[in-house]
Write a protein that holds these residues in place. Structure first.
Motif, PDB file in Angstrom:
ATOM      1  N   LEU A 206       0.836  -1.209   0.000  1.00 13.47           N
ATOM      2  CA  LEU A 206       0.000   0.000   0.000  1.00 13.47           C
ATOM      3  C   LEU A 206       0.866   1.253   0.000  1.00 13.47           C
ATOM      4  N   ARG A 207       1.982   1.211   0.718  1.00 17.55           N
ATOM      5  CA  ARG A 207       2.901   2.346   0.733  1.00 17.55           C
ATOM      6  C   ARG A 207       3.508   2.549  -0.640  1.00 17.55           C
ATOM      7  N   GLY A 208       3.903   1.456  -1.289  1.00 18.86           N
ATOM      8  CA  GLY A 208       4.452   1.565  -2.636  1.00 18.86           C
ATOM      9  C   GLY A 208       3.451   2.152  -3.609  1.00 18.86           C
ATOM     10  N   ILE A 209       2.213   1.680  -3.572  1.00 20.11           N
ATOM     11  CA  ILE A 209       1.169   2.198  -4.463  1.00 20.11           C
ATOM     12  C   ILE A 209       0.935   3.674  -4.210  1.00 20.11           C
ATOM     13  N   GLU A 210       0.982   4.056  -2.942  1.00 20.77           N
ATOM     14  CA  GLU A 210       0.777   5.459  -2.572  1.00 20.77           C
ATOM     15  C   GLU A 210       1.824   6.372  -3.218  1.00 20.77           C
ATOM     16  N   LEU A 211       3.026   5.855  -3.423  1.00 23.72           N
ATOM     17  CA  LEU A 211       4.128   6.670  -3.943  1.00 23.72           C
ATOM     18  C   LEU A 211       4.202   6.702  -5.462  1.00 23.72           C
ATOM     19  N   VAL A 212       3.478   5.817  -6.141  1.00 22.79           N
ATOM     20  CA  VAL A 212       3.547   5.757  -7.603  1.00 22.79           C
ATOM     21  C   VAL A 212       2.841   6.965  -8.204  1.00 22.79           C
ATOM     22  N   ARG A 213       3.564   7.716  -9.024  1.00 21.78           N
ATOM     23  CA  ARG A 213       3.009   8.874  -9.714  1.00 21.78           C
ATOM     24  C   ARG A 213       3.986   9.315 -10.795  1.00 21.78           C
ATOM     25  N   ASP A 214       3.538  10.184 -11.657  1.00 23.14           N
ATOM     26  CA  ASP A 214       4.392  10.707 -12.716  1.00 23.14           C
ATOM     27  C   ASP A 214       5.622  11.383 -12.111  1.00 23.14           C
ATOM     28  N   GLY A 215       6.796  10.996 -12.569  1.00 27.59           N
ATOM     29  CA  GLY A 215       8.042  11.586 -12.099  1.00 27.59           C
ATOM     30  C   GLY A 215       8.651  10.914 -10.889  1.00 27.59           C
ATOM     31  N   ALA A 216       7.916  10.021 -10.232  1.00 29.87           N
ATOM     32  CA  ALA A 216       8.453   9.348  -9.046  1.00 29.87           C
ATOM     33  C   ALA A 216       9.596   8.418  -9.438  1.00 29.87           C
ATOM     34  N   SER A 217      10.560   8.276  -8.560  1.00 35.85           N
ATOM     35  CA  SER A 217      11.708   7.416  -8.789  1.00 35.85           C
ATOM     36  C   SER A 217      11.355   5.975  -8.448  1.00 35.85           C
ATOM     37  N   GLY A 218      11.537   5.069  -9.404  1.00 34.82           N
ATOM     38  CA  GLY A 218      11.326   3.658  -9.131  1.00 34.82           C
ATOM     39  C   GLY A 218      12.246   3.151  -8.035  1.00 34.82           C
ATOM     40  N   GLN A 219      13.457   3.662  -8.011  1.00 38.62           N
ATOM     41  CA  GLN A 219      14.411   3.267  -6.971  1.00 38.62           C
ATOM     42  C   GLN A 219      13.940   3.736  -5.599  1.00 38.62           C
ATOM     43  N   SER A 220      13.458   4.970  -5.509  1.00 43.09           N
ATOM     44  CA  SER A 220      13.011   5.501  -4.221  1.00 43.09           C
ATOM     45  C   SER A 220      11.791   4.749  -3.701  1.00 43.09           C
TER      46      SER A 220
END
Length: 374
Positions: A262-276
């Motif tokens: 759920l935390r990972g999904i929350e962070l997914v957005r345009d420009g977000a770092s896959g590594q982060s």
């Protein structure tokens, strides 16, 4: 110097070629793009179908070009014929996929053609999905969920007797569940791709496809990733369930994986770092007490990437991992953390999401809010 793109492959196995032509063929054919013009060189077997179905500006006869080649060479090679096509279009420089056959490249260079390679995906625009492509992936995902539900119904109908799980009077096996899943997929024009149903310790190896009897009170990892026979687009979903009663440790693992996902999904957005995103998912698991490292000579914990792109291939860029790049709106990626311990079993939860400007849209509908105990 006129430059062009060249692919020689069978589109049934080459997603870049299928993407370019939307023409499905089991045998290799020639694709040449000069500027915006897309030209196909087709065998007599496929030329009429290609002219009716392929997205191309021109579909030419391979046999006619082979006839021209025989006027110059006694026993012309395919590349001799392709060379005539390049010559007819004024092409002196080509870009080919990184997997282009070395022999073909060498023969083209011998003809004075400049050959350079481009890493996969050959068409970078493949990574950002159109609305039509997202709809195709979502349709495959619905069929994936139906197949999973069919397997869950079998588990509901089965009963525990001692150390066995019985269904229709016989021990229920992984093979039984896979058959139910794969038949459901087939009935919905999807083709199963190495479906995983891994019980207990089998699931501790994330790519172990599973085999043998289903055992009570152990984790069962379902990872289902079919391709649609209609659209050619994949979907991908993982759920973890238990037939019987899960141990406290297994439930604690599930809660941690769900929180990390759920935390990972929350962070997914345009420009977000896959590594982060991946690093934050790993931190969430560690904060709940689940460490990663060797245990009894075996790597355990969370030791794979958080996600990957999905489209015409089951694994596409971008990666949500230690080396993940920035995400772009329109990409479709999985978010699939997991924990793997020989003492307790395995848990993995995977959803498909579409990257958007201010977040993401989840294409997966199958519930996951708690560990399903059947």
């Amino acid at each position: 110097m006129t430059e062009a793109l060249l692919i020689i492959a069978a589109s049934e196995g080459d997603s870049n070629l299928y993407y370019a032509t939307h023409f499905l063929a089991p045998d290799p054919f020639v694709f040449l793009q000069v500027g915006p013009r897309r030209i196909l060189l087709m065998s007599d077997l496929e030329i009429d179908r290609a002219r009716a179905q392929a997205r191309a500006d021109e579909v030419l006869s391979l046999s006619e070009y082979e006839g021209k080649a025989r006027q110059r060479w006694q026993s012309p090679h395919l590349i001799d014929t392709v060379g005539l096509l390049l010559e007819a279009n004024g092409v002196q420089s080509i870009t080919v996929p990184s997997a282009f056959p070395l022999e073909y490249g060498d023969r083209l260079r011998e003809k004075g053609i400049r050959v350079t390679t481009r890493p996969d995906p050959f068409f970078p625009e493949r990574l950002v999905k159109s609305g039509e492509e997202v709809a195709a992936i979502a349709a495959t995902q619905r069929n994936t969920e139906m197949a999973f539900d069919a397997a869950i119904q079998v588990l509901r109908e089965s009963r525990i007797k001692g150390e066995q799980v019985l269904w229709k009077g016989k021990p229920l096996t992984v093979e039984d569940l896979k058959k139910v899943i794969n038949v459901s997929l087939m009935e919905n024009d999807c083709v199963a791709q190495h479906t995983i149903v891994a019980c207990g310790l089998d699931g501790v190896d994330p790519h172990n496809q599973g085999a043998g009897p289903i055992r009570p009170h152990e984790s069962i990892v379902f990872d289902i990733f079919p391709r649609s026979s209609r659209s050619r687009y994949f979907a991908d979903m993982t759920r973890t369930v238990v037939k019987g009663k899960a141990s406290d440790d297994l439930r604690r693992m599930y809660d941690a994986v769900l929180a990390a996902q759920l935390r990972g999904i929350e962070l997914v957005r345009d420009g977000a770092s896959g590594q982060s995103i991946h690093e934050e998912v790993a931190r969430t698991l560690e904060a709940r007490g689940f460490q990663t490292g060797p245990v009894d000579g075996r790597l355990q914990g969370f030791f794979h990437g958080t996600g990957h792109g999905v489209g015409l291939d089951i694994h596409e860029p971008p990666r949500v991992s230690k080396t993940g790049a920035a995400l772009t709106a329109g990409q479709v990626v999985t978010v699939e953390p997991g924990l793997y311990y020989s003492r307790w079993g395995a848990v993995r939860i995977e959803d498909l999401v579409v990257v958007e400007a201010g977040g993401c849209r989840n294409l997966t509908r199958t519930p996951k809010s708690e560990l399903l105990q059947l």
